[in-house]
Design a protein around this motif. Structure first.
Motif, PDB file in Angstrom:
ATOM      1  N   ASP A  66      18.569 -37.838  18.431  1.00  0.00           N
ATOM      2  CA  ASP A  66      17.644 -38.795  17.801  1.00  0.00           C
ATOM      3  C   ASP A  66      18.143 -40.231  17.959  1.00  0.00           C
ATOM      4  N   ALA A  67      19.448 -40.422  17.779  1.00  0.00           N
ATOM      5  CA  ALA A  67      20.041 -41.754  17.942  1.00  0.00           C
ATOM      6  C   ALA A  67      19.906 -42.222  19.388  1.00  0.00           C
ATOM      7  N   ALA A  68      20.133 -41.291  20.326  1.00  0.00           N
ATOM      8  CA  ALA A  68      20.023 -41.634  21.749  1.00  0.00           C
ATOM      9  C   ALA A  68      18.584 -41.980  22.124  1.00  0.00           C
ATOM     10  N   LEU A  69      17.629 -41.233  21.567  1.00  0.00           N
ATOM     11  CA  LEU A  69      16.214 -41.510  21.851  1.00  0.00           C
ATOM     12  C   LEU A  69      15.818 -42.878  21.317  1.00  0.00           C
ATOM     13  N   GLN A  70      16.274 -43.174  20.109  1.00  0.00           N
ATOM     14  CA  GLN A  70      15.985 -44.487  19.525  1.00  0.00           C
ATOM     15  C   GLN A  70      16.587 -45.595  20.388  1.00  0.00           C
ATOM     16  N   SER A  71      17.812 -45.359  20.878  1.00  0.00           N
ATOM     17  CA  SER A  71      18.469 -46.329  21.763  1.00  0.00           C
ATOM     18  C   SER A  71      17.696 -46.482  23.064  1.00  0.00           C
ATOM     19  N   ALA A  72      17.251 -45.358  23.625  1.00  0.00           N
ATOM     20  CA  ALA A  72      16.495 -45.390  24.890  1.00  0.00           C
ATOM     21  C   ALA A  72      15.197 -46.174  24.728  1.00  0.00           C
ATOM     22  N   GLN A  73      14.517 -45.985  23.585  1.00  0.00           N
ATOM     23  CA  GLN A  73      13.264 -46.713  23.330  1.00  0.00           C
ATOM     24  C   GLN A  73      13.549 -48.216  23.173  1.00  0.00           C
ATOM     25  N   THR A  74      14.621 -48.542  22.460  1.00  0.00           N
ATOM     26  CA  THR A  74      14.988 -49.954  22.249  1.00  0.00           C
ATOM     27  C   THR A  74      15.335 -50.632  23.569  1.00  0.00           C
ATOM     28  N   LEU A  75      16.117 -49.915  24.403  1.00  0.00           N
ATOM     29  CA  LEU A  75      16.608 -50.497  25.654  1.00  0.00           C
ATOM     30  C   LEU A  75      15.618 -50.344  26.811  1.00  0.00           C
ATOM     31  N   ALA A  76      14.602 -49.490  26.622  1.00  0.00           N
ATOM     32  CA  ALA A  76      13.620 -49.187  27.677  1.00  0.00           C
ATOM     33  C   ALA A  76      14.296 -48.691  28.953  1.00  0.00           C
TER      34      ALA A  76
END
Length: 260
Positions: A218-228
């Protein structure tokens, strides 16, 4: 170095594995020949050991550790002090030139308290990349602890995954979340090369991604969305080039990026 930098997040458990620390820093040394690297770290186990030895207890709300302001001197000492310097010393031993920092140094990141119920727990946001970029230009290895500060000067404890994400955002960098697991495994214990939000939900509903790995994903997905851009979950014993070449680890993909 025209290629984007790499931000590597490591958990505090790495401090208990000297061979893994050495291997990681040797891998970083190789990567530094062509790309800038930044290490961001937590130190949960070290903090817990220290708090227990001091007879201090803390609770969790929604998976976040409540941090009273009066605990912050000890948490700062553990994260920005002991954990940071142990990592810097290990980096030094492999021939790197480490510089120990916290999120607040050079006004890189500004933080604000999350909510009163969490105490001195903060949410980070990018501020000024000038200082960090000038350090990287000197071919050193920034090693950044997840201690931040509000603009009013209140010290705040920041989730290490969020700390790594905000540094990656600051530098428009690739993000590697490294721990003692090879990546995300399927029901047959085989490595899953790539996951997006839909696949994560599916695996979670089927009981394949649970507990600590669910938090990590979940943390990685949130990071991926933030960083695109894709974020990598992999082992800190793996070669960094292998992770980036998708030979190991799991890519967590933001919604708009298809696996390659």
């Amino acid at each position: 170095m025209s290629r984007s930098p790499i931000v590597i997040k490591v958990g505090g458990a790495l401090l208990d594995d000297a061979p893994a620390m050495t291997r990681l820093f040797l891998s970083i040394k190789e990567v530094q020949k062509s790309r800038h690297v930044v290490v961001v770290h937590g130190g949960g186990p070290l903090v817990e050991t220290l708090m227990a030895s001091l007879g201090l207890s803390s609770t969790k709300i929604d998976g976040l550790r409540v941090t009273p302001d009066e605990h912050m001197p000890y948490i700062c000492g553990a994260l920005a002090g002991s954990a940071n310097k142990q990592l810097c010393a290990a980096a030094l031993a492999t021939g790197l030139t480490p510089v120990g920092l916290s999120l607040l140094d050079g006004n890189m990141v500004v933080c604000e308290p999350l909510a009163d119920k969490y105490g001195a727990v903060g949410a980070p946001a990018t501020a000024d990349a000038t200082f960090l970029k000038s350090i990287l230009a000197q071919s050193v290895l920034p090693v950044i602890s997840s201690i931040g500060s509000s603009v009013q000067g209140r010290l705040l404890n920041i989730n290490a995954d969020q700390a790594a994400t905000v540094i990656a955002e600051l530098l428009d960098a690739e993000l590697l979340l490294l721990s003692n697991v090879d990546g995300v495994l399927d029901a047959n214990k085989a490595l899953i090369p790539a996951l997006d939000a839909h696949a994560i939900t599916q695996h979670a509903n089927n009981g394949v991604i649970t507990d600590g790995m669910k938090v990590k994903v979940d943390a990685a997905l949130q990071s991926a969305q933030t960083l695109a851009r894709a974020v990598y979950i992999a082992s800190w014993t793996a070669d960094i080039a292998d992770i980036l070449n998708k030979n190991t680890g799991t890519q967590i993909l933001p919604n708009e990026i298809a696996p390659v």
